[in-house]
Design a protein around this motif. Structure first.
Motif, short mmCIF file in Angstrom:
data_model
loop_
_atom_site.label_atom_id
_atom_site.label_comp_id
_atom_site.label_asym_id
_atom_site.label_seq_id
_atom_site.Cartn_x
_atom_site.Cartn_y
_atom_site.Cartn_z
N LEU A 1 48.52 12.52 61.54
CA LEU A 1 49.24 13.05 62.68
C LEU A 1 50.32 12.07 63.13
O LEU A 1 51.45 12.46 63.42
CB LEU A 1 48.29 13.36 63.84
CG LEU A 1 48.96 13.82 65.13
CD1 LEU A 1 49.79 15.08 64.92
CD2 LEU A 1 47.92 14.01 66.23
N ASP B 1 53.23 12.26 60.86
CA ASP B 1 53.95 13.51 61.08
C ASP B 1 54.78 13.44 62.37
O ASP B 1 55.91 13.93 62.41
CB ASP B 1 52.99 14.69 61.15
CG ASP B 1 52.37 15.05 59.80
OD1 ASP B 1 52.85 14.54 58.76
OD2 ASP B 1 51.40 15.83 59.80
N LEU B 2 54.21 12.84 63.42
CA LEU B 2 54.95 12.70 64.67
C LEU B 2 56.16 11.77 64.50
O LEU B 2 57.23 12.03 65.07
CB LEU B 2 54.03 12.20 65.79
CG LEU B 2 53.03 13.22 66.32
CD1 LEU B 2 51.96 12.53 67.16
CD2 LEU B 2 53.71 14.33 67.09
N ILE C 1 50.85 19.62 70.69
CA ILE C 1 51.48 19.78 69.39
C ILE C 1 51.30 21.23 68.93
O ILE C 1 50.32 21.88 69.25
CB ILE C 1 50.92 18.81 68.33
CG1 ILE C 1 49.43 19.05 68.07
CG2 ILE C 1 51.19 17.36 68.73
CD1 ILE C 1 48.90 18.34 66.83
N CYS D 1 51.09 23.53 65.48
CA CYS D 1 50.85 23.45 64.04
C CYS D 1 50.92 24.85 63.45
O CYS D 1 50.52 25.83 64.10
CB CYS D 1 49.47 22.86 63.75
SG CYS D 1 49.36 21.12 64.22
N ASP E 1 50.30 22.19 59.22
CA ASP E 1 51.45 21.28 59.29
C ASP E 1 52.02 21.25 60.70
O ASP E 1 52.13 22.27 61.38
CB ASP E 1 52.55 21.73 58.33
CG ASP E 1 52.21 21.43 56.88
OD1 ASP E 1 51.24 20.69 56.63
OD2 ASP E 1 52.92 21.94 56.00
N LEU E 2 52.42 20.07 61.12
CA LEU E 2 53.04 19.88 62.43
C LEU E 2 54.39 20.58 62.47
O LEU E 2 55.21 20.42 61.56
CB LEU E 2 53.23 18.39 62.72
CG LEU E 2 53.84 18.05 64.07
CD1 LEU E 2 52.89 18.38 65.21
CD2 LEU E 2 54.24 16.58 64.12
N SER F 1 56.33 19.29 69.12
CA SER F 1 55.51 18.70 70.19
C SER F 1 56.28 18.73 71.50
O SER F 1 57.49 18.91 71.53
CB SER F 1 55.12 17.25 69.85
OG SER F 1 56.26 16.41 69.91
#
Length: 175
Positions: free
Chosen positions: A18, A21-22, A67, A69, A74-75, A78
């Motif tokens: 995570l 991804d962020l 967030i 998804c 998958d992200l 946010s």
């Protein structure tokens, strides 16, 4: 087209995937021109420092990170909610850093994140939300279209990548 997605309220940033991804989300936003405090190209240490700061705020309890998804996990994006901790501001919060990967924009992700952050704020007893966005940015008509009211403008609030001072628009929403 609105995509299927889920929204999660994240309390820690301990998950390595995570976190990566962020960091990629922030880099994508900055490199696509988003005015979120950084200029492109975004150096790796800024990505880490930004999310380290968010992690610290989350641990303090007065900050929320939501967030979005996709169906595959998958992200997509946010948004953050900073809760006022002062006695005279226990009814308000600031919406911060709405970010959506460029490849997922115009699919309803930002609208869903904003609806979720408003629901989260209501659930925490907040009745007034505020945010700011760069004047002339795509956020300005988006916030107006989602029921936010323009409160005013601060001239020369930010220095963008072009080296010039730019104005920011303040918005509020009563829940």
């Amino acid at each position: 087209m609105t995509m299927t997605l889920s929204i999660a309220d994240i309390s820690t940033l301990d998950d390595g995937r995570l976190r990566a991804d962020l960091e990629a989300l922030l880099e994508d936003a900055v490199n696509s021109g988003a005015s979120v405090g950084y200029h492109a190209p975004l150096a790796p240490h800024w990505k880490r420092a930004f999310w380290d700061g968010v992690a610290g705020l989350l641990s303090g309890g007065a900050h929320r990170l939501l967030i979005a998804c996709g169906p595959d996990g998958d992200l997509l994006g946010s948004v953050q909610l900073a809760l006022c901790t002062k006695p005279n501001g226990a009814h308000r919060a600031e919406v911060q850093k709405l970010l959506v990967f460029t490849r997922h924009r115009r699919n309803g992700v930002a609208r869903r994140l904003m609806a979720a952050v408003e629901d989260t704020a209501r659930g925490l007893g907040r009745s007034l939300l505020v945010l700011d966005t760069l004047k002339g940015d795509s956020g300005e008509p988006f916030y107006e279209a989602t029921g936010w009211r323009r409160a005013g403008l601060i001239p020369g609030y930010t220095v963008e990548a072009d080296g010039a001072f730019h104005d920011t628009v303040l918005f509020y929403k009563t829940l």
